[in-house]
Write an enzyme that holds these catalytic residues in place. Structure first.
Site, PDB file in Angstrom:
ATOM      1  N   ASP A 222     -45.000   6.002  56.073  1.00 24.74           N
ATOM      2  CA  ASP A 222     -45.905   4.885  55.783  1.00 24.74           C
ATOM      3  C   ASP A 222     -47.063   4.878  56.770  1.00 24.74           C
ATOM      4  O   ASP A 222     -46.880   4.635  57.961  1.00 24.74           O
ATOM      5  CB  ASP A 222     -45.138   3.566  55.892  1.00 24.74           C
ATOM      6  CG  ASP A 222     -44.155   3.392  54.751  1.00 24.74           C
ATOM      7  OD1 ASP A 222     -44.612   3.335  53.592  1.00 24.74           O
ATOM      8  OD2 ASP A 222     -42.943   3.332  55.017  1.00 24.74           O
TER       9      ASP A 222
ATOM     10  N   MET B 256     -45.100  -0.875  43.998  1.00 27.22           N
ATOM     11  CA  MET B 256     -44.718  -1.686  45.163  1.00 27.22           C
ATOM     12  C   MET B 256     -43.947  -2.914  44.683  1.00 27.22           C
ATOM     13  O   MET B 256     -44.438  -3.684  43.858  1.00 27.22           O
ATOM     14  CB  MET B 256     -45.960  -2.130  45.941  1.00 27.22           C
ATOM     15  CG  MET B 256     -46.655  -1.040  46.712  1.00 27.22           C
ATOM     16  SD  MET B 256     -45.595  -0.076  47.815  1.00 27.22           S
ATOM     17  CE  MET B 256     -44.984  -1.337  48.936  1.00 27.22           C
TER      18      MET B 256
ATOM     19  N   HIS C 199     -40.082   9.397  53.654  1.00 27.25           N
ATOM     20  CA  HIS C 199     -41.202   8.530  53.293  1.00 27.25           C
ATOM     21  C   HIS C 199     -41.929   8.099  54.562  1.00 27.25           C
ATOM     22  O   HIS C 199     -41.349   7.504  55.457  1.00 27.25           O
ATOM     23  CB  HIS C 199     -40.657   7.314  52.542  1.00 27.25           C
ATOM     24  CG  HIS C 199     -41.706   6.416  51.979  1.00 27.25           C
ATOM     25  ND1 HIS C 199     -42.378   6.687  50.795  1.00 27.25           N
ATOM     26  CD2 HIS C 199     -42.206   5.237  52.428  1.00 27.25           C
ATOM     27  CE1 HIS C 199     -43.232   5.712  50.532  1.00 27.25           C
ATOM     28  NE2 HIS C 199     -43.156   4.818  51.507  1.00 27.25           N
TER      29      HIS C 199
ATOM     30  N   MET D 279     -50.416   3.076  57.944  1.00 29.37           N
ATOM     31  CA  MET D 279     -51.068   1.761  57.835  1.00 29.37           C
ATOM     32  C   MET D 279     -52.232   1.681  58.805  1.00 29.37           C
ATOM     33  O   MET D 279     -52.139   2.156  59.942  1.00 29.37           O
ATOM     34  CB  MET D 279     -50.067   0.659  58.171  1.00 29.37           C
ATOM     35  CG  MET D 279     -48.817   0.695  57.316  1.00 29.37           C
ATOM     36  SD  MET D 279     -47.809  -0.767  57.594  1.00 29.37           S
ATOM     37  CE  MET D 279     -46.338  -0.341  56.655  1.00 29.37           C
TER      38      MET D 279
ATOM     39  N   MET E  84     -51.479   3.491  53.216  1.00 31.40           N
ATOM     40  CA  MET E  84     -51.911   2.097  53.024  1.00 31.40           C
ATOM     41  C   MET E  84     -53.145   1.894  53.893  1.00 31.40           C
ATOM     42  O   MET E  84     -53.134   1.195  54.908  1.00 31.40           O
ATOM     43  CB  MET E  84     -50.765   1.143  53.420  1.00 31.40           C
ATOM     44  CG  MET E  84     -49.644   1.145  52.396  1.00 31.40           C
ATOM     45  SD  MET E  84     -48.105   0.490  53.059  1.00 31.40           S
ATOM     46  CE  MET E  84     -47.458   1.987  53.804  1.00 31.40           C
TER      47      MET E  84
ATOM     48  N   ASP F 120     -40.798   0.959  45.971  1.00 33.27           N
ATOM     49  CA  ASP F 120     -40.822   0.798  47.433  1.00 33.27           C
ATOM     50  C   ASP F 120     -40.884  -0.683  47.771  1.00 33.27           C
ATOM     51  O   ASP F 120     -41.836  -1.372  47.398  1.00 33.27           O
ATOM     52  CB  ASP F 120     -42.073   1.529  47.966  1.00 33.27           C
ATOM     53  CG  ASP F 120     -42.183   1.528  49.482  1.00 33.27           C
ATOM     54  OD1 ASP F 120     -41.263   1.059  50.163  1.00 33.27           O
ATOM     55  OD2 ASP F 120     -43.231   2.019  49.968  1.00 33.27           O
TER      56      ASP F 120
ATOM     57  N   HIS G 133     -47.226   7.769  52.172  1.00 26.55           N
ATOM     58  CA  HIS G 133     -47.723   6.553  51.512  1.00 26.55           C
ATOM     59  C   HIS G 133     -48.874   6.002  52.354  1.00 26.55           C
ATOM     60  O   HIS G 133     -48.652   5.387  53.398  1.00 26.55           O
ATOM     61  CB  HIS G 133     -46.553   5.551  51.418  1.00 26.55           C
ATOM     62  CG  HIS G 133     -46.898   4.248  50.792  1.00 26.55           C
ATOM     63  ND1 HIS G 133     -46.044   3.163  50.825  1.00 26.55           N
ATOM     64  CD2 HIS G 133     -48.002   3.834  50.106  1.00 26.55           C
ATOM     65  CE1 HIS G 133     -46.592   2.142  50.193  1.00 26.55           C
ATOM     66  NE2 HIS G 133     -47.789   2.514  49.759  1.00 26.55           N
TER      67      HIS G 133
ATOM     68  N   SER H 289     -37.467   5.488  54.379  1.00 22.88           N
ATOM     69  CA  SER H 289     -38.729   5.182  55.053  1.00 22.88           C
ATOM     70  C   SER H 289     -38.532   5.183  56.560  1.00 22.88           C
ATOM     71  O   SER H 289     -37.745   4.395  57.099  1.00 22.88           O
ATOM     72  CB  SER H 289     -39.242   3.811  54.607  1.00 22.88           C
ATOM     73  OG  SER H 289     -40.288   3.417  55.473  1.00 22.88           O
TER      74      SER H 289
HETATM   75  C1  DX5 Z   1     -43.862  -1.378  53.178  1.00 20.21           C
HETATM   76  C2  DX5 Z   1     -43.641   0.099  53.162  1.00 20.21           C
HETATM   77  C3  DX5 Z   1     -42.248   0.479  52.885  1.00 20.21           C
HETATM   78  C4  DX5 Z   1     -41.234  -0.089  53.842  1.00 20.21           C
HETATM   79  C5  DX5 Z   1     -40.087  -0.484  52.987  1.00 20.21           C
HETATM   80  O1  DX5 Z   1     -45.186  -1.676  53.074  1.00 20.21           O
HETATM   81  O2  DX5 Z   1     -44.462   0.728  52.204  1.00 20.21           O
HETATM   82  O3  DX5 Z   1     -42.073   1.871  52.708  1.00 20.21           O
HETATM   83  O4  DX5 Z   1     -40.784   0.795  54.838  1.00 20.21           O
HETATM   84  O5  DX5 Z   1     -39.165  -1.145  53.765  1.00 20.21           O
HETATM   85  P1  DX5 Z   1     -37.934  -1.898  53.136  1.00 20.21           P
HETATM   86  O6  DX5 Z   1     -37.123  -0.867  52.389  1.00 20.21           O
HETATM   87  O7  DX5 Z   1     -37.238  -2.448  54.324  1.00 20.21           O
HETATM   88  O8  DX5 Z   1     -38.473  -2.958  52.226  1.00 20.21           O
HETATM   89 ZN    ZN Z   2     -43.959   2.853  51.717  1.00 19.74          ZN
END
Ligand code: DX5
Ligand code: ZN
Length: 223
Positions: free
Chosen positions: A33, A135, A31, A35, A66, A173, A64, A6
């Site tokens: 993310d 998750m 990956h 947000m 969110m 994840d 991903h 990630s």
């Molecule tokens: C959290 C993200 C993850 C995050 C995971 O909401 O979706 O992808 O980067 O981080 P770690 O591996 O540190 O939990």
């Molecule tokens: Zn993620």
């Protein structure tokens, strides 16, 4: 097992070097993310940044989302070069329509569920899904503690996939590292997302390889 580091935990002041490092270490996916500060209490990046990153790597972009109402943005993320587009079951009303639409764009369609959403909610769309993302933390931040109930959900999702759509990948994840990677892979995970456990190591490339070795132990008698 595939590893999807990630980039949330990467240093964006030297992102090109970090991506080269991950490729050299054998990362399978990247990956990304996304947000929006509404579905989750944090903000990251959108299609412009992902389009720029696209020029730096041929790796599969495992996106991903969110964000609320992901249907408003999937065209933009596909145009930016996302290969897998995963949205949250909790973030939209017409889940089946969006899965089908993502596939029609030529991307792989992923669906993610929060820790409080049962795997059973995916039963009626399993044939429309290319990736299920379980998750194992409440989404929003890197470095959170793994929620152990995720293991039960992984086993349930594995059974669903094996019964109805064996080519669908199962991803996890949140909070994965040396302590728990072997047990989640043994429970049926295909793709492991890891942020802080890779990037907080003194040598992230060596750590990625160490995590792979722990997650995929050599079978007895294979040596
Ligand atoms: C959290 C993200 C993850 C995050 C995971 O909401 O979706 O992808 O980067 O981080 P770690 O591996 O540190 O939990
Ligand atoms: Zn993620």
């Amino acid at each position: 097992m595939k590893i999807s580091p990630s980039l949330l935990s990467a240093d964006f002041s030297k992102i090109a070097d970090q991506i080269v490092m991950l490729e050299g270490a054998g990362a399978d996916y990247l990956h990304l993310d996304v947000m929006d500060g509404r579905f989750v209490p944090n903000l990251t990046w959108g299609p412009k940044i992902i389009g720029d990153l696209r020029k730096l790597s041929p790796l599969c972009f495992d996106t991903h989302l969110m964000i609320v109402e992901p249907e408003r943005y999937v065209d933009d993320f596909r145009k930016a070069g996302c290969d897998i587009i995963t949205f949250h079951y909790e973030a939209t009303v017409h889940v089946q329509r969006l899965l089908t639409y993502i596939r029609s764009l030529g991307a792989r369609a992923g669906i993610s569920i929060n820790p409080s959403t049962p795997v059973g909610m995916l039963e009626d769309v399993i044939e429309d899904v290319d990736l299920i993302l379980i998750m194992s933390v409440n989404p929003g931040f890197a470095g959170q503690a793994y929620i152990p109930n995720a293991l039960k959900k992984v086993r349930e999702a594995r059974r669903l996939i094996d019964a109805y759509n064996p080519s669908c990948e199962l991803e996890i994840d949140g909070g994965i590292g040396r302590k728990n990677i072997a047990e989640v892979v043994a429970a049926g995970v295909d793709v492991v997302v890891m942020g802080s456990s890779i990037f907080s190591a003194p040598d992230p490339a060596a750590e990625l390889q160490a995590l792979r070795a722990i997650g995929e132990p050599v079978p007895a008698g294979a040596l």
